[in-house]
Design an enzyme around this catalytic site. Structure first.
Site, PDB file in Angstrom:
ATOM      1  N   ASP A 105      -6.289   1.568   1.852  1.00  0.00           N
ATOM      2  CA  ASP A 105      -5.291   1.858   0.812  1.00  0.00           C
ATOM      3  C   ASP A 105      -5.687   1.299  -0.545  1.00  0.00           C
ATOM      4  O   ASP A 105      -5.642   1.992  -1.551  1.00  0.00           O
ATOM      5  CB  ASP A 105      -3.902   1.325   1.235  1.00  0.00           C
ATOM      6  CG  ASP A 105      -3.905  -0.140   1.656  1.00  0.00           C
ATOM      7  OD1 ASP A 105      -4.982  -0.765   1.683  1.00  0.00           O
ATOM      8  OD2 ASP A 105      -2.817  -0.668   1.977  1.00  0.00           O
ATOM      9  N   ASP A 108      -8.096  -5.169  -3.515  1.00  0.00           N
ATOM     10  CA  ASP A 108      -7.395  -6.090  -4.415  1.00  0.00           C
ATOM     11  C   ASP A 108      -8.337  -7.276  -4.675  1.00  0.00           C
ATOM     12  O   ASP A 108      -9.266  -7.166  -5.462  1.00  0.00           O
ATOM     13  CB  ASP A 108      -6.090  -6.488  -3.709  1.00  0.00           C
ATOM     14  CG  ASP A 108      -5.184  -7.382  -4.518  1.00  0.00           C
ATOM     15  OD1 ASP A 108      -5.574  -7.830  -5.592  1.00  0.00           O
ATOM     16  OD2 ASP A 108      -4.051  -7.658  -4.075  1.00  0.00           O
ATOM     17  N   ARG A 171       6.493   1.812   3.016  1.00  0.00           N
ATOM     18  CA  ARG A 171       5.246   2.509   3.393  1.00  0.00           C
ATOM     19  C   ARG A 171       5.440   4.016   3.470  1.00  0.00           C
ATOM     20  O   ARG A 171       4.498   4.780   3.331  1.00  0.00           O
ATOM     21  CB  ARG A 171       4.774   2.044   4.776  1.00  0.00           C
ATOM     22  CG  ARG A 171       4.220   0.646   4.845  1.00  0.00           C
ATOM     23  CD  ARG A 171       3.513   0.456   6.181  1.00  0.00           C
ATOM     24  NE  ARG A 171       3.410  -0.936   6.564  1.00  0.00           N
ATOM     25  CZ  ARG A 171       2.467  -1.769   6.152  1.00  0.00           C
ATOM     26  NH1 ARG A 171       1.549  -1.342   5.325  1.00  0.00           N
ATOM     27  NH2 ARG A 171       2.428  -3.020   6.554  1.00  0.00           N
TER      28      ARG A 171
HETATM   29  P1  IMP Z   1      -7.548  -7.734  -0.479  1.00  0.00           P
HETATM   30  O1  IMP Z   1      -6.866  -8.753  -1.369  1.00  0.00           O
HETATM   31  O2  IMP Z   1      -8.509  -6.884  -1.248  1.00  0.00           O
HETATM   32  O3  IMP Z   1      -8.171  -8.412   0.701  1.00  0.00           O
HETATM   33  O4  IMP Z   1      -6.411  -6.771   0.031  1.00  0.00           O
HETATM   34  C1  IMP Z   1      -6.010  -6.799   1.365  1.00  0.00           C
HETATM   35  C2  IMP Z   1      -4.882  -5.890   1.705  1.00  0.00           C
HETATM   36  O5  IMP Z   1      -3.711  -6.357   1.071  1.00  0.00           O
HETATM   37  C3  IMP Z   1      -4.989  -4.454   1.277  1.00  0.00           C
HETATM   38  O6  IMP Z   1      -5.683  -3.698   2.195  1.00  0.00           O
HETATM   39  C4  IMP Z   1      -3.507  -4.057   1.268  1.00  0.00           C
HETATM   40  O7  IMP Z   1      -3.087  -3.673   2.549  1.00  0.00           O
HETATM   41  C5  IMP Z   1      -2.829  -5.319   0.824  1.00  0.00           C
HETATM   42  N1  IMP Z   1      -2.516  -5.269  -0.611  1.00  0.00           N
HETATM   43  C6  IMP Z   1      -3.264  -5.687  -1.649  1.00  0.00           C
HETATM   44  N2  IMP Z   1      -2.649  -5.433  -2.822  1.00  0.00           N
HETATM   45  C7  IMP Z   1      -1.474  -4.829  -2.511  1.00  0.00           C
HETATM   46  C8  IMP Z   1      -0.380  -4.306  -3.291  1.00  0.00           C
HETATM   47  O8  IMP Z   1      -0.346  -4.312  -4.538  1.00  0.00           O
HETATM   48  N3  IMP Z   1       0.642  -3.756  -2.565  1.00  0.00           N
HETATM   49  C9  IMP Z   1       0.661  -3.689  -1.211  1.00  0.00           C
HETATM   50  N4  IMP Z   1      -0.334  -4.164  -0.455  1.00  0.00           N
HETATM   51  C10 IMP Z   1      -1.395  -4.726  -1.100  1.00  0.00           C
HETATM   52 MG    MG Z   2      -4.727  -2.649   3.754  1.00  0.00          MG
END
Ligand code: IMP
Ligand code: MG
Length: 185
Positions: A105, A108, A171
């Site tokens: 999705d 981040d 979702r």
């Molecule tokens: P990461 O910080 O790149 O490891 O992101 C991990 C996971 O956190 C992503 O795959 C999303 O499922 C969730 N995530 C990160 N940012 C958001 C946001 O703005 N809204 C909802 N879920 C998020």
């Molecule tokens: Mg995710």
């Protein structure tokens, strides 16, 4: 425990259903071209957030696909990463010599995908490993992640809808939105 304040009235749409579908159509066209000679594409959907993007994308691909799922967790119930990626379910078939496409999705901080892509590369020897993310929150990046397909760039704010949640809610929205009222989050 305080009950969750479900406040759809404080959401503002960032990308409409039509915008998402149009962009996914474009990504699918690129993929159909890139993988036109591929025997079978192994699509790996990263749960939970990737389920809607993967399902709409898969329906627009006209190449033979095998669809697999893994589940990784790093956010717990909050809106911030806990800093550790919890592999909930990494069950996968053999990927050696296969063309693999990860579908997620959002990228981040990059912790999740940095972990998972290194894990795949070290354990399996795919012929190719590519990554499709619907949203890229570039400003928040802490670990490098190589993205091959990006739907949209987003700013450093919490977004929900189309697979993305806030404590399990939202979702199911067919669009991507953010909160206008930060008190209600
Ligand atoms: P990461 O910080 O790149 O490891 O992101 C991990 C996971 O956190 C992503 O795959 C999303 O499922 C969730 N995530 C990160 N940012 C958001 C946001 O703005 N809204 C909802 N879920 C998020
Ligand atoms: Mg995710």
């Amino acid at each position: 425990m305080t009950p969750y304040a479900y406040t759809p009235e404080s959401l503002k749409v960032l990308f409409t259903e039509q915008q998402l579908q149009n962009r996914i159509e474009e990504l699918a066209e690129e993929m159909n071209h890139l993988y036109r000679d591929t025997e079978v594409l192994i699509m790996i959907c990263i749960l939970k957030g990737g389920f809607m993007f993967a399902s709409d994308l898969a329906r627009k691909l006209n190449i033979p696909c095998q669809i697999e799922f893994v589940r990784l967790s790093s956010y717990g119930d909050g809106q911030k990463t806990t800093g550790t990626v919890k592999p909930v379910d990494l069950t996968l078939p053999r990927l050696s010599n296969r063309d693999v496409l990860l579908v997620e999705d959002i990228v981040d901080t990059g912790l999740t995908l940095n972990f998972f892509m290194e894990y795949l590369e070290s354990l399996h020897t795919p012929k190719s490993l590519r990554l499709a993310v619907l949203l890229d929150k570039q400003e928040a990046r802490q670990r490098p992640v190589k993205t091959d397909f990006i739907g949209f760039e987003v700013g450093n704010e919490y977004v929900v809808g189309y697979g993305l949640d806030d404590q399990g809610y939202y979702r199911n929205l067919p669009y991507i939105a953010h909160f206008t009222d930060t008190d209600s989050q």
